[in-house]
Scaffold this motif. Sequence first.
Motif, PDB file in Angstrom:
ATOM      1  N   GLY A 402       0.488  -1.225  -0.301  1.00  0.00           N
ATOM      2  CA  GLY A 402       0.040   0.076  -0.307  1.00  0.00           C
ATOM      3  C   GLY A 402       0.947   1.023  -0.168  1.00  0.00           C
ATOM      4  N   ASN A 403       2.047   1.141   0.126  1.00  0.00           N
ATOM      5  CA  ASN A 403       2.948   2.366   0.344  1.00  0.00           C
ATOM      6  C   ASN A 403       3.031   2.721  -1.193  1.00  0.00           C
ATOM      7  N   THR A 405       2.626   5.802   2.364  1.00  0.00           N
ATOM      8  CA  THR A 405       1.869   6.084   2.830  1.00  0.00           C
ATOM      9  C   THR A 405       2.013   6.913   3.806  1.00  0.00           C
ATOM     10  N   ALA A 409      -1.295   8.242   8.000  1.00  0.00           N
ATOM     11  CA  ALA A 409      -2.763   7.993   6.926  1.00  0.00           C
ATOM     12  C   ALA A 409      -3.127   6.604   7.334  1.00  0.00           C
ATOM     13  N   THR A 410      -4.709   5.773   7.813  1.00  0.00           N
ATOM     14  CA  THR A 410      -4.821   4.130   7.782  1.00  0.00           C
ATOM     15  C   THR A 410      -4.671   3.669   6.479  1.00  0.00           C
ATOM     16  N   ALA A 411      -4.421   4.983   5.067  1.00  0.00           N
ATOM     17  CA  ALA A 411      -3.971   3.853   4.261  1.00  0.00           C
ATOM     18  C   ALA A 411      -3.492   3.996   2.988  1.00  0.00           C
ATOM     19  N   GLY A 412      -2.458   3.661   2.295  1.00  0.00           N
ATOM     20  CA  GLY A 412      -1.729   3.977   1.540  1.00  0.00           C
ATOM     21  C   GLY A 412      -1.964   4.577   0.277  1.00  0.00           C
ATOM     22  N   LYS A 413      -0.885   4.800  -0.560  1.00  0.00           N
ATOM     23  CA  LYS A 413      -1.376   5.923  -2.340  1.00  0.00           C
ATOM     24  C   LYS A 413      -1.333   4.726  -2.891  1.00  0.00           C
ATOM     25  N   ASP A 415      -2.951   1.532  -1.512  1.00  0.00           N
ATOM     26  CA  ASP A 415      -3.322   0.184  -1.285  1.00  0.00           C
ATOM     27  C   ASP A 415      -5.196   0.687  -1.680  1.00  0.00           C
ATOM     28  N   TRP A 420      -6.461  -2.047   2.497  1.00  0.00           N
ATOM     29  CA  TRP A 420      -7.800  -0.773   3.351  1.00  0.00           C
ATOM     30  C   TRP A 420      -8.062  -1.610   4.493  1.00  0.00           C
ATOM     31  N   LYS A 423      -6.321  -3.847   6.451  1.00  0.00           N
ATOM     32  CA  LYS A 423      -5.162  -2.935   7.559  1.00  0.00           C
ATOM     33  C   LYS A 423      -6.149  -2.346   8.656  1.00  0.00           C
TER      34      LYS A 423
END
Length: 466
Positions: A402-403, A405, A409-413, A415, A420, A423
Motif C-alpha cells: 500500500g505504500n 503511506t 494515514a490509515t491507507a497508502g497511495k 492501497d 485498506w 489494515k
Amino acid sequence: MEATTSARPVRCALIRRKADYIPPSRYTLRAALTDGDAFTRLSFLILGAGNIARKQILKGLLFLAVEVAYIAFMVTSGAENLAMIPSLGWREQTAEKIDGYWHYTPGDNSVIVLLYGMATIFITLLFVVFWAYAVRSAYKAQLLAAETGEAPDFIQDWRNITDREAQVSLMALPVLGILIFSILPTLFMMCMAFTNYDSDHVLLFDWVGLKNFGQLFSADGAVNASLFGEVLAWTLVWAFFATFLNFFLGLFLAMIINRPTTHLKGFYRAVFSLSIAVPQFVSLLVINQMLQPEGAINRLLMNWGWIDEALPFFTDATWARVTVIVVNLWIGIPFTIMQITGILQNIPAEQYEAARIDGASWWQTFTRITMPYLVFVLTPYLITTFTGNVNNFNVIYLLSNGNPTPVGATAGKTDLLITWLYKLTVDKGDYNLGAVIGIFTFITLAIVSLITYRSSASYKDEGGFR
C-alpha cells in the motif's frame, strides 16, 4: 415476401418462448390451506401427518424428525441465541480469589453472540423453507391419492428426484454451500458495520446504528470521506488497467504466437505456462526486494551510470501506482494468453475463408470476426477478472504494502479497498469500519458486474455467436 421473412424471427421467438413456458404449480400453500383435508391441514402444525396418512411412512417420519430436531434446538439454545441479539451480551468476565488461587468466570463474547444469533436466524429460515416444502408434499400426496388411488411411495419419490428433478437434487448441495460459506459470512460482516466493534471494544460491543457510515463520510478522522473517495477511485483505476492492459497485451502476444508463420509455437506457450507455475507470492516478494532503494534494479542502474539516485518505485505515489500496474502485467498476461489461444483456435475457419474471398483486409477480419468473437466468449471472464482485480490483495499487499503511506494515514497511495479493509481490521482492530468498507466494495462490484454483464452480447444472445 419481405413481410413474411421479417415476421418469421418474431414467430420463432414466440414459439421458443411458449416452449420454455412452465405453468405454475398447483401444489401451493394457499391451495393446501383452502382445499386440503384434515390431514393436510394438520401438516401445517405436525409435519409429515398428511404423508403418513397416505402411507408415505418413511417420508412423513423424516419430515417429523426434522421438525422435532428444530424444536429441540430452539428450546435448548436457539431461543436464547435470538434473545441475546438485541443486547449482544452484557456479562463481563469476573475474577474471584479462592484459597489463594484466582478463579475466572467468563463473560459474554459479542462476536460469539452475534454469530450464534445469525446462525439461528439462518437455520430458522431454512426450516421455514423446509416446512413449506413438507406442507406442499402433504397436499400433493392428497391430490395424487385421489387421482390415482395411491400416493407415490418412497421408491417412486427417489426415482423422481434422481431423474425428472435431478437438476434440483444436484444443485441443492452447491446452493446450500453458497448460503453457508458465502451468504451467511457476508451478512455477518454487514452486521458488524452497525456495531462499535473496534480495538476499544474487543469482547463486548453494542449496536450503534449508522454511526460508522457517518464516520466514513465525515470530513475528518482517521477514516473520512476524502480518504475513502481517493482509495475507491484508485481501486477502480487499478482494476481497469489491470484487466484491460492484460487482456489487450495478452491478445497481441497470443495472436503473434498463433500466426501460421510463427515458428516454435510450443516453446513460447511452454515458457508462458512455466511462468504461471511459479507461485505468485514468490514472484511478488522477489520483485519487491529488487525494486527497493538498495535493491538489485537501483544498484545496477547506478553502477551503469544511468541514474544518480535510487528510483522511487515505492516512495512516490505516481511511481508506485505505475509500478504495481506494470508488475501485474508479468503475472496476468500468461493467463490471458492461455485463455485467448484456446479461443482463437476454435473460431470457425469458414468465417475467415469467407472474409478472404470477399477481399477483407487483416484489420477488417480482426474487427469484424476475431474481436467480436473474443468479446462474446470472454465477457464473463473479463467481468470476473475485473472483480478479482478490485479484490486483488496479493499484488498490492505483497508488492507495495500500500505504500507510500502519508504519516498518520490509515491507507497508502496504492492501497485498494480490500487492503485498506485488511489494515483496519487485522492491524488496527477496527472491524466495524472495515465492515463498512466491505459493504461499499460489495455494492461497487455488484453494480459494475450486473450492468456490464446484462449489457453484453453473452447475456442477450445465449443462443450463440453470429
